[in-house]
Design a protein around this motif. Structure first.
Motif, PDB file in Angstrom:
ATOM      1  N   LEU A 236       0.829  -1.207   0.000  1.00 16.93           N
ATOM      2  CA  LEU A 236       0.000   0.000   0.000  1.00 16.93           C
ATOM      3  C   LEU A 236       0.863   1.257   0.000  1.00 16.93           C
ATOM      4  O   LEU A 236       0.570   2.222  -0.722  1.00 16.93           O
ATOM      5  N   LEU A 237       1.920   1.268   0.809  1.00 14.45           N
ATOM      6  CA  LEU A 237       2.795   2.447   0.862  1.00 14.45           C
ATOM      7  C   LEU A 237       3.517   2.669  -0.457  1.00 14.45           C
ATOM      8  O   LEU A 237       3.735   3.815  -0.874  1.00 14.45           O
ATOM      9  N   ALA A 238       3.874   1.576  -1.135  1.00 16.64           N
ATOM     10  CA  ALA A 238       4.536   1.715  -2.432  1.00 16.64           C
ATOM     11  C   ALA A 238       3.562   2.230  -3.485  1.00 16.64           C
ATOM     12  O   ALA A 238       3.928   3.051  -4.343  1.00 16.64           O
ATOM     13  N   ASP A 239       2.306   1.760  -3.419  1.00 13.40           N
ATOM     14  CA  ASP A 239       1.306   2.156  -4.415  1.00 13.40           C
ATOM     15  C   ASP A 239       0.781   3.575  -4.186  1.00 13.40           C
ATOM     16  O   ASP A 239       0.447   4.286  -5.131  1.00 13.40           O
ATOM     17  N   ASP A 240       0.651   3.978  -2.915  1.00 13.31           N
ATOM     18  CA  ASP A 240       0.071   5.275  -2.594  1.00 13.31           C
ATOM     19  C   ASP A 240       0.702   5.804  -1.299  1.00 13.31           C
ATOM     20  O   ASP A 240       0.167   5.586  -0.199  1.00 13.31           O
ATOM     21  N   PRO A 241       1.834   6.501  -1.393  1.00 15.99           N
ATOM     22  CA  PRO A 241       2.541   6.970  -0.195  1.00 15.99           C
ATOM     23  C   PRO A 241       1.749   7.964   0.654  1.00 15.99           C
ATOM     24  O   PRO A 241       2.129   8.218   1.810  1.00 15.99           O
ATOM     25  N   ASP A 242       0.681   8.548   0.112  1.00 10.07           N
ATOM     26  CA  ASP A 242      -0.072   9.561   0.843  1.00 10.07           C
ATOM     27  C   ASP A 242      -1.203   8.986   1.705  1.00 10.07           C
ATOM     28  O   ASP A 242      -2.017   9.742   2.253  1.00 10.07           O
ATOM     29  N   ILE A 243      -1.277   7.681   1.835  1.00 12.10           N
ATOM     30  CA  ILE A 243      -2.294   7.067   2.698  1.00 12.10           C
ATOM     31  C   ILE A 243      -2.183   7.623   4.116  1.00 12.10           C
ATOM     32  O   ILE A 243      -1.080   7.742   4.664  1.00 12.10           O
ATOM     33  N   ASP A 244      -3.336   7.973   4.717  1.00 15.12           N
ATOM     34  CA  ASP A 244      -3.289   8.463   6.091  1.00 15.12           C
ATOM     35  C   ASP A 244      -4.136   7.623   7.057  1.00 15.12           C
ATOM     36  O   ASP A 244      -4.262   7.970   8.238  1.00 15.12           O
ATOM     37  N   ALA A 245      -4.710   6.526   6.561  1.00 17.86           N
ATOM     38  CA  ALA A 245      -5.461   5.617   7.439  1.00 17.86           C
ATOM     39  C   ALA A 245      -5.627   4.271   6.741  1.00 17.86           C
ATOM     40  O   ALA A 245      -5.671   4.207   5.506  1.00 17.86           O
ATOM     41  N   VAL A 246      -5.718   3.212   7.553  1.00 20.72           N
ATOM     42  CA  VAL A 246      -5.911   1.871   6.999  1.00 20.72           C
ATOM     43  C   VAL A 246      -6.897   1.104   7.875  1.00 20.72           C
ATOM     44  O   VAL A 246      -6.724   1.024   9.102  1.00 20.72           O
ATOM     45  N   PHE A 247      -7.922   0.562   7.232  1.00 16.98           N
ATOM     46  CA  PHE A 247      -8.800  -0.404   7.887  1.00 16.98           C
ATOM     47  C   PHE A 247      -8.260  -1.790   7.567  1.00 16.98           C
ATOM     48  O   PHE A 247      -8.080  -2.137   6.401  1.00 16.98           O
ATOM     49  N   VAL A 248      -7.994  -2.583   8.601  1.00 13.74           N
ATOM     50  CA  VAL A 248      -7.406  -3.906   8.419  1.00 13.74           C
ATOM     51  C   VAL A 248      -8.410  -4.961   8.872  1.00 13.74           C
ATOM     52  O   VAL A 248      -8.999  -4.850   9.958  1.00 13.74           O
ATOM     53  N   ALA A 249      -8.596  -5.997   8.069  1.00 12.74           N
ATOM     54  CA  ALA A 249      -9.694  -6.940   8.280  1.00 12.74           C
ATOM     55  C   ALA A 249      -9.519  -7.871   9.469  1.00 12.74           C
ATOM     56  O   ALA A 249     -10.455  -8.589   9.821  1.00 12.74           O
ATOM     57  N   ASN A 250      -8.344  -7.900  10.096  1.00 14.90           N
ATOM     58  CA  ASN A 250      -8.237  -8.560  11.399  1.00 14.90           C
ATOM     59  C   ASN A 250      -7.040  -8.009  12.158  1.00 14.90           C
ATOM     60  O   ASN A 250      -6.160  -7.339  11.592  1.00 14.90           O
ATOM     61  N   ASP A 251      -6.994  -8.267  13.452  1.00 14.82           N
ATOM     62  CA  ASP A 251      -5.971  -7.653  14.300  1.00 14.82           C
ATOM     63  C   ASP A 251      -4.571  -8.178  14.017  1.00 14.82           C
ATOM     64  O   ASP A 251      -3.591  -7.433  14.136  1.00 14.82           O
ATOM     65  N   LEU A 252      -4.452  -9.458  13.682  1.00 12.90           N
ATOM     66  CA  LEU A 252      -3.122  -9.994  13.407  1.00 12.90           C
ATOM     67  C   LEU A 252      -2.489  -9.262  12.227  1.00 12.90           C
ATOM     68  O   LEU A 252      -1.313  -8.874  12.276  1.00 12.90           O
ATOM     69  N   MET A 253      -3.258  -9.054  11.157  1.00 11.91           N
ATOM     70  CA  MET A 253      -2.721  -8.304  10.025  1.00 11.91           C
ATOM     71  C   MET A 253      -2.451  -6.858  10.413  1.00 11.91           C
ATOM     72  O   MET A 253      -1.490  -6.245   9.930  1.00 11.91           O
ATOM     73  N   ALA A 254      -3.278  -6.295  11.287  1.00  9.23           N
ATOM     74  CA  ALA A 254      -3.066  -4.910  11.716  1.00  9.23           C
ATOM     75  C   ALA A 254      -1.753  -4.774  12.489  1.00  9.23           C
ATOM     76  O   ALA A 254      -1.024  -3.785  12.320  1.00  9.23           O
ATOM     77  N   LEU A 255      -1.431  -5.767  13.328  1.00  9.09           N
ATOM     78  CA  LEU A 255      -0.160  -5.726  14.052  1.00  9.09           C
ATOM     79  C   LEU A 255       1.015  -5.842  13.080  1.00  9.09           C
ATOM     80  O   LEU A 255       2.049  -5.185  13.250  1.00  9.09           O
ATOM     81  N   GLY A 256       0.845  -6.660  12.041  1.00  7.76           N
ATOM     82  CA  GLY A 256       1.877  -6.730  11.005  1.00  7.76           C
ATOM     83  C   GLY A 256       2.011  -5.427  10.243  1.00  7.76           C
ATOM     84  O   GLY A 256       3.120  -4.994   9.912  1.00  7.76           O
TER      85      GLY A 256
END
Length: 332
Positions: A236-256
């Motif tokens: 995501l950072l490589a595709d769009d460096p201006d991201i300012d928020a991310v919804f992650v579909a589970n907590d394990l992926m969010a910790l990663g």
């Protein structure tokens, strides 16, 4: 000849549902004393006799229930607390009903055939299917063979089978609205696998809010593991460096994802806000603590068990989820 009293007549006489009458007759402790007294009085007045021994001979009841996981053992016994929560809930209800619980996995060769053979030969009185995949064929196969089946999770195709699921769509919508209301403009998502109901529904909730707020979807896909969250965040950072928020579909992926952001020199939540899903124990102890969506997995297990035991009307139930706001979305 006078017709033998039925459980339905007992319920009607006591002024309760059939499910409540069944709870009392089967000795459940989850009934208020006054209701128990009313049902007991109706049983005596009507002369209703459950006759457990005769019923066992006629129906070949085994007084046991199978909890089947059509998932790899590595997923069932992973860091993901979903399965352990379901097991706890099911176990407590089965124990209260004085029945036996049989835990079965289908990951080994011939696993599906083994479960089908075991269930249809009368070794269990019902089966709970705890699968993340809504296209799993096992529930339909068992139902067609006359085995009482209840599913954990909504089937991906219309079905009359009873199930208990979480409000994955609504939970995702609340999480993404929280990011919108916090002033975030470029909100991405790390979606779960799109062959799993939770992954499909949580992505649908994300897309719904972005569509309503006239924002563009920015999506990477993981597999619900910590490592995939790290890889997806880097993408995501490589595709769009201006991201300012991310919804992650589970907590394990969010910790990663949090690890990837830290390695990229991005501050959470100052540069990028994060919201997860599941409220695993580690979420509260992350740095910063993770905003997430809490789902009642133990209650799901209890409802599944009550349905398969006929202590609750078999239906299609969606349990509510709750947004838990923590440090990953709130700037000190």
């Amino acid at each position: 000849m006078r017709a033998r009293p039925t459980l339905e007549k007992v319920a009607a006489r006591a002024g309760v549902s059939r499910a409540t009458a069944s709870r009392v007759v089967n000795g459940s402790t989850r009934v208020a004393p006054q209701i128990r007294e009313a049902v007991t009085r109706a049983v005596e007045e009507l002369g209703y006799v459950p006759n457990q021994a005769a019923r066992s001979l006629v129906t070949q009841r085994a007084d046991s229930v199978a909890l089947v996981f059509p998932e790899p053992a590595t997923r069932v016994f992973s860091e993901d607390p979903t399965f352990s929560g379901i097991i706890r809930g099911v176990s407590m209800e089965i124990e209260e009903a004085d029945k036996q619980l049989v835990l079965m996995l289908t990951g080994l060769s011939g696993g599906y055939q083994r479960v089908e053979r075991y269930a249809t030969n009368g070794h269990v009185d019902g089966v709970i299917i705890a699968s993340m995949h809504g296209t799993d064929p096992l529930p339909g196969v068992l139902a067609r063979r006359g085995v009482p089946v209840v599913c954990s999770g909504r089937p991906s195709v219309p079905s009359s089978l009873p199930y208990v699921d979480m409000d994955n769509v609504g939970g995702a919508e609340r999480a993404v609205r929280h990011l919108v209301e916090g002033g975030r403009r470029r909100i991405a998502a790390i979606a779960g696998p799109q062959d799993m109901i939770a992954g499909i529904d949580r992505l649908a909730g994300y897309r719904s809010v972005l569509r309503d707020s006239d924002r563009r979807s920015i999506i990477a896909v993981g597999d619900f593991t910590r490592e995939s969250g790290t890889a997806a965040m880097r993408q995501l950072l490589a595709d769009d460096p201006d991201i300012d928020a991310v919804f992650v579909a589970n907590d394990l992926m969010a910790l990663g994802a949090m690890l990837a952001l830290r390695q990229a020199g991005r501050q959470v939540p100052g540069d990028v806000a994060l919201v997860g899903f599941d409220d695993i124990p580690a979420a509260a102890y992350a740095e910063p603590s993770l905003t997430t969506v809490r789902q009642p997995t133990e209650e799901m297990g209890r409802r599944l068990a009550r349905m398969v035991l006929d202590l609750e009307e078999k239906s299609q139930v969606v349990l509510p989820t709750e947004l838990v706001v923590r440090g990953s979305t709130t700037t000190p």
